[in-house]
Design a protein around this motif. Sequence first.
Motif, PDB file in Angstrom:
ATOM      1  N   GLY A  64      17.599  25.827   0.318  1.00 16.35           N
ATOM      2  CA  GLY A  64      17.723  25.599   1.754  1.00 16.35           C
ATOM      3  C   GLY A  64      18.137  26.865   2.484  1.00 16.35           C
ATOM      4  N   ASP A  65      18.187  26.765   3.796  1.00 14.75           N
ATOM      5  CA  ASP A  65      18.543  27.877   4.673  1.00 14.75           C
ATOM      6  C   ASP A  65      19.701  27.419   5.545  1.00 14.75           C
ATOM      7  OD1 ASP A  65      18.676  29.790   6.726  1.00 14.75           O
ATOM      8  OD2 ASP A  65      16.516  30.069   6.771  1.00 14.75           O
ATOM      9  N   THR A  66      20.818  28.141   5.539  1.00 19.35           N
ATOM     10  CA  THR A  66      21.991  27.706   6.292  1.00 19.35           C
ATOM     11  C   THR A  66      21.740  27.621   7.784  1.00 19.35           C
ATOM     12  OG1 THR A  66      22.849  29.965   6.450  1.00 19.35           O
ATOM     13  CG2 THR A  66      23.626  28.623   4.592  1.00 19.35           C
ATOM     14  N   LYS A  67      20.830  28.423   8.328  1.00 16.79           N
ATOM     15  CA  LYS A  67      20.581  28.356   9.765  1.00 16.79           C
ATOM     16  C   LYS A  67      19.635  27.213  10.131  1.00 16.79           C
ATOM     17  CE  LYS A  67      17.103  32.031   9.922  1.00 16.79           C
ATOM     18  NZ  LYS A  67      17.171  32.638   8.626  1.00 16.79           N
ATOM     19  N   MET A  68      19.087  26.541   9.125  1.00 20.70           N
ATOM     20  CA  MET A  68      18.197  25.393   9.343  1.00 20.70           C
ATOM     21  C   MET A  68      18.721  24.210   8.530  1.00 20.70           C
ATOM     22  SD  MET A  68      14.554  27.438   9.193  1.00 20.70           S
ATOM     23  CE  MET A  68      13.646  25.934   9.011  1.00 20.70           C
ATOM     24  N   SER A  69      19.980  23.895   8.692  1.00 23.72           N
ATOM     25  CA  SER A  69      20.635  22.890   7.852  1.00 23.72           C
ATOM     26  C   SER A  69      20.054  21.487   8.025  1.00 23.72           C
ATOM     27  CB  SER A  69      22.138  22.873   8.113  1.00 23.72           C
ATOM     28  OG  SER A  69      22.389  22.551   9.462  1.00 23.72           O
ATOM     29  N   GLN A  70      19.388  21.213   9.131  1.00 19.61           N
ATOM     30  CA  GLN A  70      18.802  19.889   9.338  1.00 19.61           C
ATOM     31  C   GLN A  70      17.431  19.755   8.689  1.00 19.61           C
ATOM     32  OE1 GLN A  70      20.695  17.494  10.618  1.00 19.61           O
ATOM     33  NE2 GLN A  70      22.261  19.076  10.764  1.00 19.61           N
ATOM     34  N   ALA A  71      16.826  20.867   8.280  1.00 20.19           N
ATOM     35  CA  ALA A  71      15.500  20.840   7.646  1.00 20.19           C
ATOM     36  C   ALA A  71      15.634  20.395   6.195  1.00 20.19           C
ATOM     37  CB  ALA A  71      14.863  22.220   7.701  1.00 20.19           C
ATOM     38  N   LEU A  72      14.608  19.736   5.701  1.00 25.33           N
ATOM     39  CA  LEU A  72      14.595  19.341   4.288  1.00 25.33           C
ATOM     40  C   LEU A  72      14.494  20.597   3.419  1.00 25.33           C
ATOM     41  CD1 LEU A  72      12.191  16.277   4.367  1.00 25.33           C
ATOM     42  CD2 LEU A  72      14.671  16.257   4.109  1.00 25.33           C
ATOM     43  N   PRO A  73      15.194  20.624   2.301  1.00 22.06           N
ATOM     44  CA  PRO A  73      15.109  21.793   1.420  1.00 22.06           C
ATOM     45  C   PRO A  73      13.779  21.809   0.661  1.00 22.06           C
ATOM     46  CG  PRO A  73      16.501  20.123   0.450  1.00 22.06           C
ATOM     47  CD  PRO A  73      16.134  19.624   1.818  1.00 22.06           C
ATOM     48  N   PHE A  74      13.418  22.993   0.194  1.00 22.73           N
ATOM     49  CA  PHE A  74      12.274  23.118  -0.711  1.00 22.73           C
ATOM     50  C   PHE A  74      12.729  22.651  -2.079  1.00 22.73           C
ATOM     51  CE2 PHE A  74      11.455  26.358   2.519  1.00 22.73           C
ATOM     52  CZ  PHE A  74      10.144  26.059   2.863  1.00 22.73           C
ATOM     53  N   SER A  75      11.873  21.966  -2.821  1.00 19.51           N
ATOM     54  CA  SER A  75      12.227  21.449  -4.143  1.00 19.51           C
ATOM     55  C   SER A  75      11.332  22.056  -5.209  1.00 19.51           C
ATOM     56  CB  SER A  75      12.067  19.930  -4.177  1.00 19.51           C
ATOM     57  OG  SER A  75      12.967  19.329  -3.285  1.00 19.51           O
ATOM     58  N   PHE A  76      11.938  22.398  -6.343  1.00 19.99           N
ATOM     59  CA  PHE A  76      11.236  23.010  -7.461  1.00 19.99           C
ATOM     60  C   PHE A  76      11.697  22.376  -8.769  1.00 19.99           C
ATOM     61  CE2 PHE A  76      11.763  26.100  -4.082  1.00 19.99           C
ATOM     62  CZ  PHE A  76      10.470  26.556  -3.901  1.00 19.99           C
ATOM     63  N   THR A  77      10.801  22.354  -9.746  1.00 19.92           N
ATOM     64  CA  THR A  77      11.210  21.937 -11.084  1.00 19.92           C
ATOM     65  C   THR A  77      12.020  23.075 -11.704  1.00 19.92           C
ATOM     66  OG1 THR A  77       9.289  22.871 -12.198  1.00 19.92           O
ATOM     67  CG2 THR A  77       9.073  20.597 -11.371  1.00 19.92           C
ATOM     68  N   HIS A  78      12.708  22.787 -12.778  1.00 18.63           N
ATOM     69  CA  HIS A  78      13.453  23.844 -13.473  1.00 18.63           C
ATOM     70  C   HIS A  78      12.504  24.922 -13.983  1.00 18.63           C
ATOM     71  CE1 HIS A  78      17.569  22.296 -13.398  1.00 18.63           C
ATOM     72  NE2 HIS A  78      17.024  21.089 -13.461  1.00 18.63           N
ATOM     73  N   ASP A  79      11.324  24.534 -14.472  1.00 23.56           N
ATOM     74  CA  ASP A  79      10.347  25.522 -14.956  1.00 23.56           C
ATOM     75  C   ASP A  79       9.854  26.419 -13.826  1.00 23.56           C
ATOM     76  OD1 ASP A  79      10.549  24.632 -17.564  1.00 23.56           O
ATOM     77  OD2 ASP A  79       8.750  23.375 -17.443  1.00 23.56           O
ATOM     78  N   GLU A  80       9.594  25.840 -12.659  1.00 29.75           N
ATOM     79  CA  GLU A  80       9.165  26.641 -11.506  1.00 29.75           C
ATOM     80  C   GLU A  80      10.264  27.604 -11.075  1.00 29.75           C
ATOM     81  OE1 GLU A  80       6.131  23.540  -9.268  1.00 29.75           O
ATOM     82  OE2 GLU A  80       8.298  23.315  -8.953  1.00 29.75           O
ATOM     83  N   TRP A  81      11.503  27.125 -11.062  1.00 25.59           N
ATOM     84  CA  TRP A  81      12.629  27.964 -10.670  1.00 25.59           C
ATOM     85  C   TRP A  81      12.800  29.129 -11.653  1.00 25.59           C
ATOM     86  CZ3 TRP A  81      14.988  29.089  -6.480  1.00 25.59           C
ATOM     87  CH2 TRP A  81      16.242  29.711  -6.492  1.00 25.59           C
ATOM     88  N   ARG A  82      12.696  28.836 -12.940  1.00 25.85           N
ATOM     89  CA  ARG A  82      12.819  29.878 -13.965  1.00 25.85           C
ATOM     90  C   ARG A  82      11.705  30.912 -13.808  1.00 25.85           C
ATOM     91  NH1 ARG A  82      16.166  32.512 -15.617  1.00 25.85           N
ATOM     92  NH2 ARG A  82      17.414  30.664 -15.810  1.00 25.85           N
TER      93      ARG A  82
END
Length: 75
Positions: free
Chosen positions: A35-53
């Motif tokens: 997420g982005d602290t300046k856009m706290s009302q926006a939905l966060p981006f979601s990733f699998t653990h494999d995508e994040w790695r």
Amino acid sequence: MLRTDGRWQKASTSARGRDCVQVRVDSRGVGIEVGDTKMSQALPFSFTHDEWRAFLDAVKAGEFDLAPSGCRPGH
């Protein structure tokens, strides 16, 4: 290492009160949210653990480094 309590984390080098990117393990514990602290009302981006790695590995390998000043990527 990411926290597992569902609380947002940001880089230890982030200045207090400044805008920054933050990450957390999702509420089900199966993925990563960004997420982005300046856009706290926006939905966060979601990733699998494999995508994040894969993303972290690419960052460490320099795949997202900016081109030197005056150069355009691909030219």
